[in-house]
Write a protein that holds these residues in place. Sequence first.
Motif, PDB file in Angstrom:
ATOM      1  N   GLY A   1       0.785  -1.223   0.000  1.00  0.00           N
ATOM      2  CA  GLY A   1       0.000   0.000   0.000  1.00  0.00           C
ATOM      3  C   GLY A   1       0.816   1.271   0.000  1.00  0.00           C
TER       4      GLY A   1
ATOM      5  N   MET B   1      -4.362  -1.583  -6.051  1.00  0.00           N
ATOM      6  CA  MET B   1      -5.081  -2.700  -5.468  1.00  0.00           C
ATOM      7  C   MET B   1      -5.559  -3.693  -6.519  1.00  0.00           C
ATOM      8  SD  MET B   1      -7.188  -0.686  -2.458  1.00  0.00           S
ATOM      9  CE  MET B   1      -7.721  -2.163  -1.579  1.00  0.00           C
TER      10      MET B   1
ATOM     11  N   VAL C   1     -10.520   1.740   2.946  1.00  0.00           N
ATOM     12  CA  VAL C   1      -9.635   1.357   4.044  1.00  0.00           C
ATOM     13  C   VAL C   1     -10.363   0.680   5.198  1.00  0.00           C
ATOM     14  CG1 VAL C   1      -7.944   3.131   3.465  1.00  0.00           C
ATOM     15  CG2 VAL C   1      -9.764   3.667   5.096  1.00  0.00           C
TER      16      VAL C   1
ATOM     17  N   TYR D   1      -9.668  -3.048   2.860  1.00  0.00           N
ATOM     18  CA  TYR D   1      -8.342  -3.311   3.425  1.00  0.00           C
ATOM     19  C   TYR D   1      -8.346  -4.409   4.494  1.00  0.00           C
ATOM     20  CZ  TYR D   1      -4.383  -0.497   1.783  1.00  0.00           C
ATOM     21  OH  TYR D   1      -3.315  -0.020   1.070  1.00  0.00           O
TER      22      TYR D   1
ATOM     23  N   TYR E   1      -5.490   4.402  -5.687  1.00  0.00           N
ATOM     24  CA  TYR E   1      -5.809   3.230  -4.868  1.00  0.00           C
ATOM     25  C   TYR E   1      -6.228   2.060  -5.757  1.00  0.00           C
ATOM     26  CZ  TYR E   1      -5.865   5.015  -0.038  1.00  0.00           C
ATOM     27  OH  TYR E   1      -5.505   5.490   1.214  1.00  0.00           O
TER      28      TYR E   1
END
Length: 215
Positions: free
Chosen positions: A13, A167, A102, A106, A163
């Motif tokens: 990350g 990801m 998040v 996450y 992001y």
Amino acid sequence: MQKPLLLAARGGGSAIVEAQFILCGLDYEVDYLEWQQLAEPGSRLAKYNPLREIPTLVLADGQVLSESAAITLWLGDFNALLVPQAAESQRVPFLRRLIWLVSALYPTFTFGDHPERFVGAAESDALRRSTDGRRQQLWLQWEKEVRPEPYLLGNRLTALDIYLCVMCCWRPRPAWFASHCPKLFTVAKRISAIPELQALWKRNELNWKIKVANS
């Protein structure tokens, strides 16, 4: 003036944060730790972050920022390029999705990547499968809602796009996104092609994964 120090690990990350520093043109230093070092109680990372998680940012005055969302909002205080500000209409959807990433997505990696930290050996495989399945459900949910034009929030590039790009290279991997979440995958491909980020993708071994999915 001393630059902020980003404690990072390749492919993790921290690449999300490092990409933001690059695109915003902000000076920083980066210290790449080996993944096995993150678990060491006496590591340099543990000195700044007891959870031993990356990204961890050590500011010029010695203060420490952890959690990628907190660092993203901190960066937005200095450069609004990737973070919509309070008066902008995109602010609310940006905040909603940033915290969703998040707080909902996450944790599936937190528990699924190292299930042995939370359950016994007999339950580890089940926890890994359940968190992987939950993650796919969440991506499919966003796929239904998103209308890329050409970015996640319309014509404005934001940290959300960064992001997603990073990801997308994690489980369930780019090929799954291409098949099941083509709108999200299209945005990820677009971000992966930004010239200023090519060296970063290479350092983090993310670029080739996206190319494989396109082949």
